[in-house]
Scaffold this motif. Structure first.
Motif, short mmCIF file in Angstrom:
data_model
loop_
_atom_site.label_atom_id
_atom_site.label_comp_id
_atom_site.label_asym_id
_atom_site.label_seq_id
_atom_site.Cartn_x
_atom_site.Cartn_y
_atom_site.Cartn_z
N ALA A 134 4.38 2.76 -5.36
CA ALA A 134 4.22 3.86 -6.35
C ALA A 134 4.80 3.42 -8.03
O ALA A 134 5.63 2.72 -7.61
CB ALA A 134 5.26 5.27 -6.08
N ALA A 185 -0.81 11.88 -0.02
CA ALA A 185 -1.30 11.25 1.66
C ALA A 185 -0.81 11.13 2.48
O ALA A 185 0.78 11.14 2.42
CB ALA A 185 -1.81 9.58 1.00
N ASN A 214 -5.73 18.67 -0.56
CA ASN A 214 -5.05 18.11 -1.64
C ASN A 214 -3.78 17.77 -1.07
O ASN A 214 -2.98 19.08 -1.09
CB ASN A 214 -5.57 18.37 -3.28
N ARG A 219 0.82 -1.57 -0.09
CA ARG A 219 0.15 0.03 0.12
C ARG A 219 0.72 1.16 -0.35
O ARG A 219 0.54 2.35 -0.24
CB ARG A 219 -0.67 -0.28 1.35
N ARG A 243 -5.06 5.94 7.35
CA ARG A 243 -4.38 6.91 6.11
C ARG A 243 -4.84 7.93 7.10
O ARG A 243 -6.18 8.26 7.53
CB ARG A 243 -4.92 7.23 5.26
N GLY A 266 6.68 7.72 -3.95
CA GLY A 266 5.96 7.71 -2.54
C GLY A 266 5.95 7.88 -1.74
O GLY A 266 5.88 9.03 -1.22
N GLN A 306 -0.91 16.45 -2.41
CA GLN A 306 -0.09 16.77 -4.13
C GLN A 306 1.32 16.43 -3.81
O GLN A 306 1.41 18.45 -3.80
CB GLN A 306 -1.14 16.36 -5.12
N LYS A 339 3.24 10.65 1.44
CA LYS A 339 3.37 10.10 0.15
C LYS A 339 2.83 10.47 -0.78
O LYS A 339 2.02 10.99 -1.28
CB LYS A 339 2.09 8.55 0.59
N SER A 340 4.46 11.53 -1.58
CA SER A 340 3.80 11.77 -2.46
C SER A 340 2.72 11.83 -3.72
O SER A 340 2.06 12.98 -4.32
CB SER A 340 5.50 12.38 -3.19
N ASN A 341 3.23 10.86 -4.30
CA ASN A 341 2.41 10.50 -5.83
C ASN A 341 0.95 10.61 -5.11
O ASN A 341 -0.20 10.15 -6.20
CB ASN A 341 3.12 9.37 -6.16
N GLU A 342 0.51 9.89 -4.38
CA GLU A 342 -0.79 10.25 -3.67
C GLU A 342 -1.58 10.49 -2.85
O GLU A 342 -2.55 11.19 -2.86
CB GLU A 342 -1.04 8.57 -2.42
#
Length: 326
Positions: free
Chosen positions: A190, A217, A237, A187, A231, A196, A239, A212-215
């Motif tokens: 990335a 999150a 956002n 989970r 989470r 990730g 991102q 978590k960069s790409n998500e």
């Protein structure tokens, strides 16, 4: 008797003079610390209050250096273990600077075919003189094909936790330098080529907060049972989330480099949920990480890594460390 009266009068006058004195105003902190070091491209920053200086790494030069408020830059360490210095953590009580080291290929003098996009290393330096204390291999612990050590948090016992942006892994390095995998979970992965896991901080209530960069999150990971991570629910956002700074137990600052923003998040339920309580818009110079300075004040580093990634010529020469204002 007259002498006693005279002495008494002088003492009263002296006391009155002291009471009337107004203490000088404290020297205000600089709004911007700009420094010139061509082709440095620093990604990590920490503030060393003991020595009154910012510590910065480099993705290109294989160095860790320091910047003073007058803008002067001085190399602190050029140890061969420093390929590309990414995130840093100043462990003040133990007088050590921890550096996450990777090989994205930007240090032409030290990149190797065997380490390109495969290196994850923790380098520990003496905070005062830059001497190498320990270099710890991390990527060899995981069977993932690619590795990128990104950021570091340290708990109250001196254990270091290091994120890997190219593998779904957080490493743990104890005070003696013994490295293990703290958490590995799909989970946290990335897509190939994407970043990730990124910024990480230790919360004194016994867990980590990890971006978590790409998500876009934010995760809460208990030290006692890391596989039970959750989470954090946010309306913001996040991102391209990068560096994190825990302002206090209920307030977190998050850098988002491609958004050119620093967000301040606040929680009322121990980071099950978080709301945005402030936004600082940076210059579009790829802000990466944060440093705490003198209380609640924080500074963000403008890395200009976007110029490096675009192979801009001539390379960027001036970089800035900027006070965050919400």
């Amino acid at each position: 008797m007259a002498t006693s009266v005279l002495l008494g009068s002088l003492l009263i006058m002296a006391c009155n003079d002291n009471d009337d004195r107004v203490p000088p105003d404290p020297v205000p902190l600089p709004e911007v610390v700009a420094f010139t070091q061509p082709n440095l491209y620093p990604e990590g920053v920490q503030y060393d209050a003991k020595n009154s200086r910012f510590l910065v790494g480099s993705q290109t030069a294989g160095t860790v250096g320091f910047v003073q408020d007058d803008g002067s830059y001085t190399a602190l360490s050029s140890d061969a273990a420093l390929v590309s210095s990414i995130g840093m953590h100043l462990d003040d009580s133990r007088n050590r600077l921890l550096v996450a080291v990777s090989d994205p290929g930007y240090n032409k003098q030290r990149t190797l075919g065997t380490t390109l996009r495969k290196l994850a290393r923790l380098v520990i330096l003496n905070r005062d003189n830059g001497q190498l204390v320990r270099s710890v291999d991390l990527g060899g612990l995981s069977s993932a094909p690619n590795h990128f050590a990104n950021d570091i948090a340290v708990d109250g016992q001196g254990n270091a936790y290091v994120t890997d942006s190219f593998a779904p892994v957080i490493y743990k390095v104890d005070p003696l330098g013994v490295a293990t995998i703290f958490l590995e979970n799909s989970r946290l992965g990335a897509p190939a080529g994407a970043f990730g896991l990124n910024g990480i901080v230790f919360h004194p209530d016994g867990y980590l907060l990890v971006a978590k960069s790409n998500e876009g999150a934010l995760f809460k990971i208990p030290l006692a049972n890391p596989s039970s991570f959750t989470r954090v629910t946010t309306s913001q956002n996040l991102q391209a989330a990068d560096g994190l700074l825990l302002q206090d137990n209920n307030t977190l600052q998050v850098v988002t480099n491609s958004q050119a923003k620093v967000y301040r998040l606040t929680t009322t339920d121990a980071w099950a949920n978080a709301t945005t309580s402030g936004t600082f818009t940076t210059q579009p110079q790829y802000p990466t990480t944060l440093a705490r300075r003198e209380g609640a004040d924080s500074y963000v580093l403008y890395s200009n890594l976007n110029a490096l990634q675009a192979n801009q010529q001539p390379p960027v020469a001036q970089f800035s460390i900027v006070k965050v204002k919400f």
